[in-house]
Design an enzyme around this catalytic site. Sequence first.
Site, PDB file in Angstrom:
ATOM      1  N   TYR A  96     -38.078  -9.478  11.826  1.00  0.00           N
ATOM      2  CA  TYR A  96     -37.244  -9.779  10.657  1.00  0.00           C
ATOM      3  C   TYR A  96     -37.168  -8.534   9.786  1.00  0.00           C
ATOM      4  CZ  TYR A  96     -35.585 -11.510   6.218  1.00  0.00           C
ATOM      5  OH  TYR A  96     -34.853 -11.685   5.083  1.00  0.00           O
ATOM      6  N   GLU A 114     -29.639  -9.119   5.696  1.00  0.00           N
ATOM      7  CA  GLU A 114     -30.780  -9.303   6.595  1.00  0.00           C
ATOM      8  C   GLU A 114     -30.390  -9.351   8.053  1.00  0.00           C
ATOM      9  OE1 GLU A 114     -32.836 -13.036   5.518  1.00  0.00           O
ATOM     10  OE2 GLU A 114     -31.631 -14.086   7.000  1.00  0.00           O
TER      11      GLU A 114
END
Length: 378
Positions: A101, A189
């Site tokens: 992530y 993201e």
Amino acid sequence: MNLQEYQSREFFKEFGIPVVEGAVASNREEALEIAKKIGLPIVLKAQVLVGGRGKAGGVKVAKTEEEVLKLADEILTMEIKGLKVKKLLVAKAVNILREFYVGFTVDRVSKRNVLIVSNAGGVDIEEVAKNTPEKIFKIYIDPIMGLFSYEAKKASQRLTEDMNIAPKIADIIEKLYKVYISLDGNLAEINPLAVVEGNNVLALDSKIVIDDNALFRHPELEALRETTEEEKLELEAKSKGFTYIKLNGNIGCLVNGAGLAMATMDLIKLFGGDPANFLDIGGSSSPEKVASAIEMITRDKNVKAILINIFGGITRCDDVANGLLKALEMTKVDVPIVVRLTGTNEDKAREILKDTPLIYTDSMVDGVTKVVELANAR
Ligand code: GDP
Ligand code: MN
């Protein structure tokens, strides 16, 4: 404003972040055409503005042309968290070796942008943050200096010590920061940032949220907005000068001031009712504005009763009462309306509303009790 994945990935590409080949489709034929062009296997991904599409069945791999058609139909008839899927991203499927992530967002406590990375990519990052916070690594970014290369490198080394891939991740982090800053993001993201064969690192998912307050600096982004039916109502209300947010209950609310509107909704809940909307009509409410607000409330067929809750400070209650009557001449309403009106000249208001179908009260508790009773009885 949230961008769809297929839109966000275009910005990623523009800034040099590696993404897999892919394109967006609105039907099975288009999906097949794209699949043929990029070559099987492909992954079909529902384009809806919610997280957790994978878990909800909105991300599927197709290995044959038949599968592309079948899965495209399947996903295009799906509803994910209440949102109808209207578009698909058709992208080259890859063999994932590791998932990370990587994201930038605003940290309101430190008043800084923050870089967040985690080894536990691929799944809900919120869950990871809650249950295993030790798996999350953050770097708060100096607002004047911006992100330093060494910070990107440090973050990448928290993810892996493999020097075949860590520098690639650092490079992607720096590029993602540029995307985030130049678009005035609230969020940018990549989840998952995937390691695939040949030590390649790819952004397999792309997410960008633009700060609405900065949209005036990016007029070109307005064209990317994909509004849902409910957002269309909100925008219509905005253009008429008030704020409206649809909810799922059966009591329509018309209130002046956001704080009073919240308090009204709380009280309705407390008394066993369920608000159908949040509506802040604001100050200086002309009869025209009240009429269009009431018209919008009654468009919602769930609405069984309406509560108008107005505090007359600078606005005089007698003006409001006259305005209400005028508004009700303009728009027909066939549900009961409770009016709670207090403040300057409330006695005059009471006189004006006497002998009208409007149920008058000067107390918020009485008004809410009454409207909950009426809504539950219908
Ligand atoms: P989200 O659930 O809405 O975040 O959607 P994602 O785009 O992140 O997809 C969910 C998951 O599907 C990812 O975490 C991956 O594990 C998987 N996935 C996505 N693309 C591919 C692919 O090309 N190949 C494989 N094997 N899995 C993929
Ligand atoms: Mn994802």
